[in-house]
Design a protein around this motif. Structure first.
Motif, PDB file in Angstrom:
ATOM      1  N   VAL A  91       0.848  -1.202   0.000  1.00 53.40           N
ATOM      2  CA  VAL A  91       0.000   0.000   0.000  1.00 53.40           C
ATOM      3  C   VAL A  91       0.878   1.244   0.000  1.00 53.40           C
ATOM      4  CG1 VAL A  91      -1.689   1.334   1.323  1.00 53.40           C
ATOM      5  CG2 VAL A  91      -1.963  -1.140   1.096  1.00 53.40           C
ATOM      6  N   PHE A  92       1.953   1.236   0.772  1.00 54.16           N
ATOM      7  CA  PHE A  92       2.875   2.367   0.812  1.00 54.16           C
ATOM      8  C   PHE A  92       3.505   2.603  -0.563  1.00 54.16           C
ATOM      9  CE2 PHE A  92       7.349   3.795   1.533  1.00 54.16           C
ATOM     10  CZ  PHE A  92       7.067   5.093   1.934  1.00 54.16           C
ATOM     11  N   ILE A  93       3.918   1.537  -1.221  1.00 54.53           N
ATOM     12  CA  ILE A  93       4.516   1.659  -2.555  1.00 54.53           C
ATOM     13  C   ILE A  93       3.485   2.207  -3.542  1.00 54.53           C
ATOM     14  CG2 ILE A  93       5.509   0.358  -4.492  1.00 54.53           C
ATOM     15  CD1 ILE A  93       6.842  -1.445  -2.303  1.00 54.53           C
ATOM     16  N   ILE A  94       2.251   1.720  -3.461  1.00 55.86           N
ATOM     17  CA  ILE A  94       1.185   2.263  -4.304  1.00 55.86           C
ATOM     18  C   ILE A  94       0.983   3.742  -3.982  1.00 55.86           C
ATOM     19  CG2 ILE A  94      -1.325   2.218  -4.694  1.00 55.86           C
ATOM     20  CD1 ILE A  94      -1.129  -0.862  -4.528  1.00 55.86           C
ATOM     21  N   GLY A  95       1.023   4.088  -2.699  1.00 50.59           N
ATOM     22  CA  GLY A  95       0.891   5.482  -2.289  1.00 50.59           C
ATOM     23  C   GLY A  95       1.968   6.370  -2.895  1.00 50.59           C
ATOM     24  N   ILE A  96       3.181   5.860  -2.965  1.00 49.20           N
ATOM     25  CA  ILE A  96       4.269   6.616  -3.596  1.00 49.20           C
ATOM     26  C   ILE A  96       3.953   6.833  -5.071  1.00 49.20           C
ATOM     27  CG2 ILE A  96       6.702   6.542  -4.303  1.00 49.20           C
ATOM     28  CD1 ILE A  96       7.280   5.127  -1.622  1.00 49.20           C
ATOM     29  N   GLY A  97       3.537   5.766  -5.736  1.00 43.07           N
ATOM     30  CA  GLY A  97       3.187   5.888  -7.154  1.00 43.07           C
ATOM     31  C   GLY A  97       2.064   6.884  -7.386  1.00 43.07           C
ATOM     32  N   LEU A  98       1.029   6.790  -6.565  1.00 40.35           N
ATOM     33  CA  LEU A  98      -0.113   7.703  -6.705  1.00 40.35           C
ATOM     34  C   LEU A  98       0.273   9.150  -6.430  1.00 40.35           C
ATOM     35  CD1 LEU A  98      -2.995   5.703  -4.976  1.00 40.35           C
ATOM     36  CD2 LEU A  98      -2.753   6.219  -7.423  1.00 40.35           C
ATOM     37  N   SER A  99       1.210   9.345  -5.540  1.00 43.37           N
ATOM     38  CA  SER A  99       1.561  10.716  -5.141  1.00 43.37           C
ATOM     39  C   SER A  99       2.411  11.446  -6.168  1.00 43.37           C
ATOM     40  CB  SER A  99       2.282  10.694  -3.794  1.00 43.37           C
ATOM     41  OG  SER A  99       3.560  10.115  -3.936  1.00 43.37           O
ATOM     42  N   MET A 100       2.866  10.768  -7.199  1.00 44.06           N
ATOM     43  CA  MET A 100       3.760  11.414  -8.157  1.00 44.06           C
ATOM     44  C   MET A 100       3.071  12.514  -8.967  1.00 44.06           C
ATOM     45  SD  MET A 100       6.835  10.401  -7.702  1.00 44.06           S
ATOM     46  CE  MET A 100       6.567  10.208  -5.957  1.00 44.06           C
ATOM     47  N   ASP A 101       1.784  12.363  -9.280  1.00 48.26           N
ATOM     48  CA  ASP A 101       1.059  13.453  -9.940  1.00 48.26           C
ATOM     49  C   ASP A 101       1.014  14.676  -9.025  1.00 48.26           C
ATOM     50  OD1 ASP A 101       0.489  12.281 -12.354  1.00 48.26           O
ATOM     51  OD2 ASP A 101      -1.589  11.773 -11.869  1.00 48.26           O
ATOM     52  N   ALA A 102       0.678  14.449  -7.763  1.00 50.34           N
ATOM     53  CA  ALA A 102       0.631  15.540  -6.795  1.00 50.34           C
ATOM     54  C   ALA A 102       2.023  16.153  -6.615  1.00 50.34           C
ATOM     55  CB  ALA A 102       0.080  15.047  -5.456  1.00 50.34           C
ATOM     56  N   PHE A 103       3.047  15.319  -6.638  1.00 48.80           N
ATOM     57  CA  PHE A 103       4.428  15.792  -6.524  1.00 48.80           C
ATOM     58  C   PHE A 103       4.764  16.722  -7.692  1.00 48.80           C
ATOM     59  CE2 PHE A 103       9.043  14.981  -7.382  1.00 48.80           C
ATOM     60  CZ  PHE A 103       9.556  15.559  -6.239  1.00 48.80           C
ATOM     61  N   ALA A 104       4.380  16.307  -8.907  1.00 52.62           N
ATOM     62  CA  ALA A 104       4.670  17.119 -10.089  1.00 52.62           C
ATOM     63  C   ALA A 104       3.963  18.473 -10.009  1.00 52.62           C
ATOM     64  CB  ALA A 104       4.252  16.370 -11.354  1.00 52.62           C
ATOM     65  N   VAL A 105       2.693  18.465  -9.594  1.00 48.29           N
ATOM     66  CA  VAL A 105       1.952  19.721  -9.461  1.00 48.29           C
ATOM     67  C   VAL A 105       2.530  20.555  -8.313  1.00 48.29           C
ATOM     68  CG1 VAL A 105      -0.308  20.762  -8.993  1.00 48.29           C
ATOM     69  CG2 VAL A 105      -0.145  18.768 -10.486  1.00 48.29           C
ATOM     70  N   SER A 106       2.963  19.895  -7.247  1.00 46.24           N
ATOM     71  CA  SER A 106       3.581  20.606  -6.124  1.00 46.24           C
ATOM     72  C   SER A 106       4.863  21.303  -6.555  1.00 46.24           C
ATOM     73  CB  SER A 106       3.865  19.642  -4.972  1.00 46.24           C
ATOM     74  OG  SER A 106       2.674  19.102  -4.463  1.00 46.24           O
ATOM     75  N   ILE A 107       5.627  20.647  -7.418  1.00 42.41           N
ATOM     76  CA  ILE A 107       6.833  21.277  -7.961  1.00 42.41           C
ATOM     77  C   ILE A 107       6.453  22.560  -8.701  1.00 42.41           C
ATOM     78  CG2 ILE A 107       8.651  21.060  -9.725  1.00 42.41           C
ATOM     79  CD1 ILE A 107       8.928  18.112  -8.877  1.00 42.41           C
ATOM     80  N   CYS A 108       5.391  22.485  -9.511  1.00 46.09           N
ATOM     81  CA  CYS A 108       4.936  23.679 -10.234  1.00 46.09           C
ATOM     82  C   CYS A 108       4.484  24.772  -9.268  1.00 46.09           C
ATOM     83  CB  CYS A 108       3.789  23.320 -11.182  1.00 46.09           C
ATOM     84  SG  CYS A 108       4.315  22.291 -12.553  1.00 46.09           S
ATOM     85  N   LYS A 109       3.791  24.371  -8.205  1.00 46.18           N
ATOM     86  CA  LYS A 109       3.369  25.359  -7.205  1.00 46.18           C
ATOM     87  C   LYS A 109       4.596  26.015  -6.573  1.00 46.18           C
ATOM     88  CE  LYS A 109      -1.025  25.616  -7.081  1.00 46.18           C
ATOM     89  NZ  LYS A 109      -1.614  26.892  -7.479  1.00 46.18           N
TER      90      LYS A 109
END
Length: 188
Positions: free
Chosen positions: A6-24
């Motif tokens: 679940v944690f590994i899936i969470g990391i994968g799922l968070s990459m979209d949010a990570f990319a948008v966070s970088i833009c922010k």
């Protein structure tokens, strides 16, 4: 399904949010920790909420498709992962707006967590305690989003597409792992 999975899936799922966070982070002249926490709360909150909704949707028709659930999970995770990789190579850029207003952040949080809804559906087919699982996914995304804001503010956009590719590969890999376990093709 283990909490490590679940944690590994969470990391994968968070990459979209990570990319948008970088833009922010990129769009912020001066970064305050409060801003990074706000971004993390929106993205982490929605990344936790969407799998919960998906889980309850999935459990409503679980008995009808239990025999093919591993295939469904594999297909959903592979499609989500492939889409993330495709987006990494897309020339479309997100609007780099420093605004943290409610409407902007809710729309971004929904956009970055739609894939988590599908993952929630696939979680319904496995023995998983959903509440600790969504907490793991939400907290993982919260932390990664805060890091993304900071990285974006310091280093710029060069990590955005790499994050999406890594996230996509992680989700495809987890889907493949689920399928191979179902087919008893894993040696461990």
């Amino acid at each position: 399904m283990s909490y490590l999975s679940v944690f590994i899936i969470g990391i994968g799922l968070s990459m979209d949010a990570f990319a948008v966070s970088i833009c922010k982070g990129l769009s912020m002249k001066k970064l305050a920790i409060k801003q990074a926490i706000i971004v993390g709360l929106y993205f982490g909150g929605f990344q936790a909420l969407m799998p919960l909704i998906g889980y309850f949707l999935g459990t409503s028709f679980e008995s009808k498709i239990q025999s093919v659930s591993s295939y469904v999970a594999f297909i959903l995770l592979a499609l989500i992962g492939a889409n993330m990789i495709k987006e990494a190579f897309s020339k479309e850029e997100l609007d780099e707006d420093a605004s943290l207003n409610f409407k902007t952040m809710v729309l971004l949080a929904i956009a970055t967590s739609i894939d988590a809804l599908a993952v929630g559906v696939s979680l319904a087919f496995f023995e998983v305690n959903i509440y600790p699982s969504i907490l793991i996914i939400g907290v993982t995304t919260f932390v990664i989003s805060i890091a993304g804001v900071k990285i974006g503010n310091v280093f710029g956009a060069k990590y955005k597409s790499k994050a999406e590719i890594i996230g996509g590969l992680i989700l495809i890999g987890m889907g493949l792992k689920i399928l191979l376990e179902h087919l008893n093709l894993l040696p461990f």
